[in-house]
Scaffold this motif. Structure first.
Motif, PDB file in Angstrom:
ATOM      1  N   SER A   1       0.889  -0.762  -0.044  1.00 41.76           N
ATOM      2  CA  SER A   1       0.059   0.174  -0.373  1.00 41.76           C
ATOM      3  C   SER A   1       0.850   1.089  -0.082  1.00 41.76           C
ATOM      4  N   TYR A   2       2.108   1.116   0.905  1.00 46.33           N
ATOM      5  CA  TYR A   2       3.269   2.666   1.119  1.00 46.33           C
ATOM      6  C   TYR A   2       3.476   2.815  -0.800  1.00 46.33           C
ATOM      7  N   ILE A   3       4.084   1.522  -1.764  1.00 44.68           N
ATOM      8  CA  ILE A   3       4.554   1.942  -2.420  1.00 44.68           C
ATOM      9  C   ILE A   3       3.639   2.114  -3.534  1.00 44.68           C
TER      10      ILE A   3
ATOM     11  N   VAL B   1       3.557   5.360  -5.941  1.00 43.47           N
ATOM     12  CA  VAL B   1       3.856   5.710  -7.506  1.00 43.47           C
ATOM     13  C   VAL B   1       2.861   6.669  -7.664  1.00 43.47           C
ATOM     14  N   ASP B   2       1.679   6.641  -6.577  1.00 39.81           N
ATOM     15  CA  ASP B   2       0.444   7.324  -7.129  1.00 39.81           C
ATOM     16  C   ASP B   2       1.067   9.409  -7.253  1.00 39.81           C
ATOM     17  N   GLU B   3       1.781   9.473  -6.340  1.00 36.04           N
ATOM     18  CA  GLU B   3       2.602  11.040  -6.204  1.00 36.04           C
ATOM     19  C   GLU B   3       3.500  10.925  -6.746  1.00 36.04           C
ATOM     20  N   GLY B   4       4.294   9.914  -7.700  1.00 37.02           N
ATOM     21  CA  GLY B   4       5.303  10.519  -8.199  1.00 37.02           C
ATOM     22  C   GLY B   4       6.545  10.453  -7.303  1.00 37.02           C
ATOM     23  N   VAL B   5       6.249  10.447  -6.364  1.00 36.65           N
ATOM     24  CA  VAL B   5       8.030   9.904  -5.420  1.00 36.65           C
ATOM     25  C   VAL B   5       8.786   8.752  -6.030  1.00 36.65           C
ATOM     26  N   TYR B   6      10.191   9.762  -6.210  1.00 33.87           N
ATOM     27  CA  TYR B   6      11.633   8.593  -6.786  1.00 33.87           C
ATOM     28  C   TYR B   6      11.565   7.557  -6.727  1.00 33.87           C
TER      29      TYR B   6
ATOM     30  N   ASN C   1      11.137  -3.474 -12.958  1.00 35.93           N
ATOM     31  CA  ASN C   1      10.123  -3.863 -14.177  1.00 35.93           C
ATOM     32  C   ASN C   1       9.015  -4.977 -13.227  1.00 35.93           C
ATOM     33  N   GLU C   2       8.857  -5.158 -12.241  1.00 30.81           N
ATOM     34  CA  GLU C   2       8.194  -5.424 -11.967  1.00 30.81           C
ATOM     35  C   GLU C   2       7.198  -4.312 -10.428  1.00 30.81           C
ATOM     36  N   LEU C   3       8.167  -3.019 -10.237  1.00 36.87           N
ATOM     37  CA  LEU C   3       6.698  -1.966 -10.391  1.00 36.87           C
ATOM     38  C   LEU C   3       6.468  -1.315 -11.122  1.00 36.87           C
ATOM     39  N   ILE C   4       6.884  -1.288 -12.140  1.00 39.48           N
ATOM     40  CA  ILE C   4       6.740  -0.747 -14.045  1.00 39.48           C
ATOM     41  C   ILE C   4       4.974  -1.961 -14.181  1.00 39.48           C
ATOM     42  N   GLU C   5       5.369  -3.377 -13.998  1.00 36.24           N
ATOM     43  CA  GLU C   5       4.311  -3.730 -14.173  1.00 36.24           C
ATOM     44  C   GLU C   5       3.252  -4.306 -13.259  1.00 36.24           C
ATOM     45  N   ILE C   6       3.683  -4.295 -11.999  1.00 29.79           N
ATOM     46  CA  ILE C   6       2.442  -4.668 -10.904  1.00 29.79           C
ATOM     47  C   ILE C   6       2.249  -3.236 -10.678  1.00 29.79           C
ATOM     48  N   PHE C   7       2.837  -2.326 -10.782  1.00 25.87           N
ATOM     49  CA  PHE C   7       2.205  -0.844  -9.272  1.00 25.87           C
ATOM     50  C   PHE C   7       1.843   0.042 -10.810  1.00 25.87           C
ATOM     51  N   GLY C   8       1.902  -0.434 -11.800  1.00 28.87           N
ATOM     52  CA  GLY C   8       1.840   1.025 -12.674  1.00 28.87           C
ATOM     53  C   GLY C   8       3.399   2.222 -12.407  1.00 28.87           C
ATOM     54  N   ALA C   9       4.035   1.706 -12.537  1.00 29.76           N
ATOM     55  CA  ALA C   9       5.259   3.129 -12.302  1.00 29.76           C
ATOM     56  C   ALA C   9       5.660   3.902 -13.455  1.00 29.76           C
TER      57      ALA C   9
ATOM     58  N   LYS D   1       8.342   5.025 -15.858  1.00 31.85           N
ATOM     59  CA  LYS D   1       9.510   4.004 -15.890  1.00 31.85           C
ATOM     60  C   LYS D   1      10.409   5.421 -15.461  1.00 31.85           C
ATOM     61  N   ASP D   2      10.543   6.789 -15.525  1.00 29.88           N
ATOM     62  CA  ASP D   2      11.282   8.092 -15.491  1.00 29.88           C
ATOM     63  C   ASP D   2      11.157   8.228 -13.238  1.00 29.88           C
ATOM     64  N   ARG D   3      10.858   7.858 -13.269  1.00 27.27           N
ATOM     65  CA  ARG D   3      10.223   7.845 -12.016  1.00 27.27           C
ATOM     66  C   ARG D   3      10.797   6.336 -10.760  1.00 27.27           C
ATOM     67  N   VAL D   4      11.244   5.399 -11.413  1.00 30.44           N
ATOM     68  CA  VAL D   4      12.056   4.892 -11.277  1.00 30.44           C
ATOM     69  C   VAL D   4      13.165   4.254 -11.537  1.00 30.44           C
ATOM     70  N   VAL D   5      14.300   4.141  -9.899  1.00 30.11           N
ATOM     71  CA  VAL D   5      16.200   4.243 -11.152  1.00 30.11           C
ATOM     72  C   VAL D   5      16.879   2.659 -10.595  1.00 30.11           C
ATOM     73  N   ALA D   6      16.883   2.465 -11.005  1.00 27.37           N
ATOM     74  CA  ALA D   6      17.279   0.904 -10.472  1.00 27.37           C
ATOM     75  C   ALA D   6      19.534   1.055 -10.313  1.00 27.37           C
ATOM     76  N   ILE D   7      20.013   0.838  -8.924  1.00 26.05           N
ATOM     77  CA  ILE D   7      20.874   1.175  -8.664  1.00 26.05           C
ATOM     78  C   ILE D   7      21.585   0.290  -7.718  1.00 26.05           C
ATOM     79  N   HIS D   8      22.535  -1.156  -8.468  1.00 30.86           N
ATOM     80  CA  HIS D   8      22.877  -2.068  -7.895  1.00 30.86           C
ATOM     81  C   HIS D   8      23.371  -1.719  -7.062  1.00 30.86           C
ATOM     82  N   HIS D   9      23.395  -2.476  -5.371  1.00 33.41           N
ATOM     83  CA  HIS D   9      23.897  -2.321  -3.704  1.00 33.41           C
ATOM     84  C   HIS D   9      25.317  -2.392  -4.340  1.00 33.41           C
ATOM     85  N   GLY D  10      26.594  -2.052  -3.498  1.00 33.35           N
ATOM     86  CA  GLY D  10      27.565  -2.490  -3.181  1.00 33.35           C
ATOM     87  C   GLY D  10      28.211  -3.693  -2.073  1.00 33.35           C
ATOM     88  N   ILE D  11      29.575  -3.784  -2.616  1.00 33.74           N
ATOM     89  CA  ILE D  11      29.382  -5.274  -0.865  1.00 33.74           C
ATOM     90  C   ILE D  11      30.985  -4.669  -0.072  1.00 33.74           C
TER      91      ILE D  11
END
Length: 361
Positions: A114-116, A120-125, A135-143, A145-155
């Protein structure tokens, strides 16, 4: 989640970006201040979590500025939640476990979808640790593309073991248990999503035909761990499995060096940090094909397709018995893990912040 927050925080500040941290907590906020790098400021404001979340769950009222002041251009929530604020908001969504496997989640975690959707509806990044989760966020929640940024974690970059920080008691315990046998290692909290119950069936079959391997689990007992305990007791040789519980960073690194193979049979992951940690220490990895694990492993592990016991038996025996396969996995793993650093992640995150600010100015 702590690995992500502290790994990123240590690398974020530079000549263009200043960073302060705060905790939505009344009593435990000082635990955060004690762990912060020197380059990070700390906002020492007592903020009671339960009352505030009760308000924020209903509506975006009581903005953060009323609690900590209006000095911030960007506010980033590092674990599925970011408070209402006038600043540009970022939130990290690590995975969609409560959406896919609600039966495997604690009640507090079930609120995350529900938070997610609200964000998405409010345009939060939204920051995700992998393209898979994006891709899951785009497909399931309708996010967007320009509001979702994928950045790998480091180790962590200190990938070499400091043996002096591992107690003789710990080393003796493992040596006395393994007695020269090959250690099959699993790292992570014991919970249904990790797929360890199913893996025990494969390990039990291997145990029936050979006596040169033991299974060591380095991880705390999490929610829903009881089926693992029951399955472990039903094995043909229950003594071949050792559950260490929580281990320190140094002990975990020692285990990576001492073991023969890491198994990662997770049913779903948004990232999969133990895969990269093991690779960075030269430990071959046998992993599932679920969630983001394939993306993170990047072809440098031994992928098991599906959950069939026979597939896991075949994969594990091949890695245990074929030195050439292990050498290939070690080499590929070192190369793969070297590309995941917090410095790289922080640089990409800074660019995401500045890009978002440019769009809002």
């Amino acid at each position: 989640m702590g690995e992500f927050a502290f790994g990123l925080l240590g690398q974020l500040p530079n000549d263009r970006v200043e960073v302060d941290a705060f905790a939505i907590s009344w009593r435990r906020r000082h635990q955060l201040s004690e762990q912060l790098p020197n380059c990070i400021g700390f906002i020492d404001k007592a903020m009671p979590a339960r009352p505030l979340h009760a308000v924020w769950d209903r509506a975006d009222v009581l903005r953060l500025e009323r609690l900590i002041g209006p000095a911030y251009a960007v506010v980033h929530g590092s674990n599925f939640f970011v408070p209402p604020t006038k600043a540009v908001r970022f939130v990290t969504v690590h995975d969609l476990t409560p959406k896919h496997f609600p039966e495997m989640c604690m009640p507090t975690v079930l609120r995350y979808p529900s938070y997610i959707q609200r964000y998405v509806d409010e345009g939060v990044y939204i920051h995700t640790p992998t393209e898979f989760v994006k891709n899951e966020l785009i497909e399931i929640f309708g996010a967007s593309k320009d509001r979702v940024v994928a950045i790998h974690h480091g180790i962590p970059t200190d990938a070499y073991l400091d043996s002096e920080s591992v107690s003789e008691e710990f080393i003796s315990k493992l040596d006395n248990y393994a007695k020269g046998k090959k250690i099959v290692l699993a790292v992570g909290t014991i919970e249904p999503r990790k797929g360890l119950v199913g893996f025990l069936d494969a390990f039990d079959e291997i145990q029936r035909s050979r006596s040169d391997v033991v299974f060591v689990v380095a991880g705390s007992k999490g929610w829903g761990w009881q089926p693992f305990e029951a399955k472990m007791k039903s094995l043909s040789n229950p003594g071949s499995v050792l559950v260490l519980g929580w281990v320190s960073d140094a002990e975990r690194k020692w285990l990576y060096r001492r073991s023969e193979v890491l198994i990662f049979p997770s049913l779903y992951e948004g990232f999969g940090l133990p895969v990269l940690e093991a690779m960075s220490h030269g430990l071959p990895v046998v992993h599932s094909d679920a969630g983001a694990v394939v993306e993170v492993a990047g072809g440098a592990g031994y992928k098991v397709v599906g959950r069939e016991r026979s597939s896991w038996v075949l994969a594990l025996e091949r890695v245990l018995d074929d030195e050439r396969v292990r050498d290939q996995l070690r080499s590929a793993g070192f190369e793969r893990a070297s590309g995941f650093t917090w410095a790289v992640a922080a640089e990409k995150m800074r660019k995401a912040y500045l890009s978002a600010l440019d769009m809002h100015n």
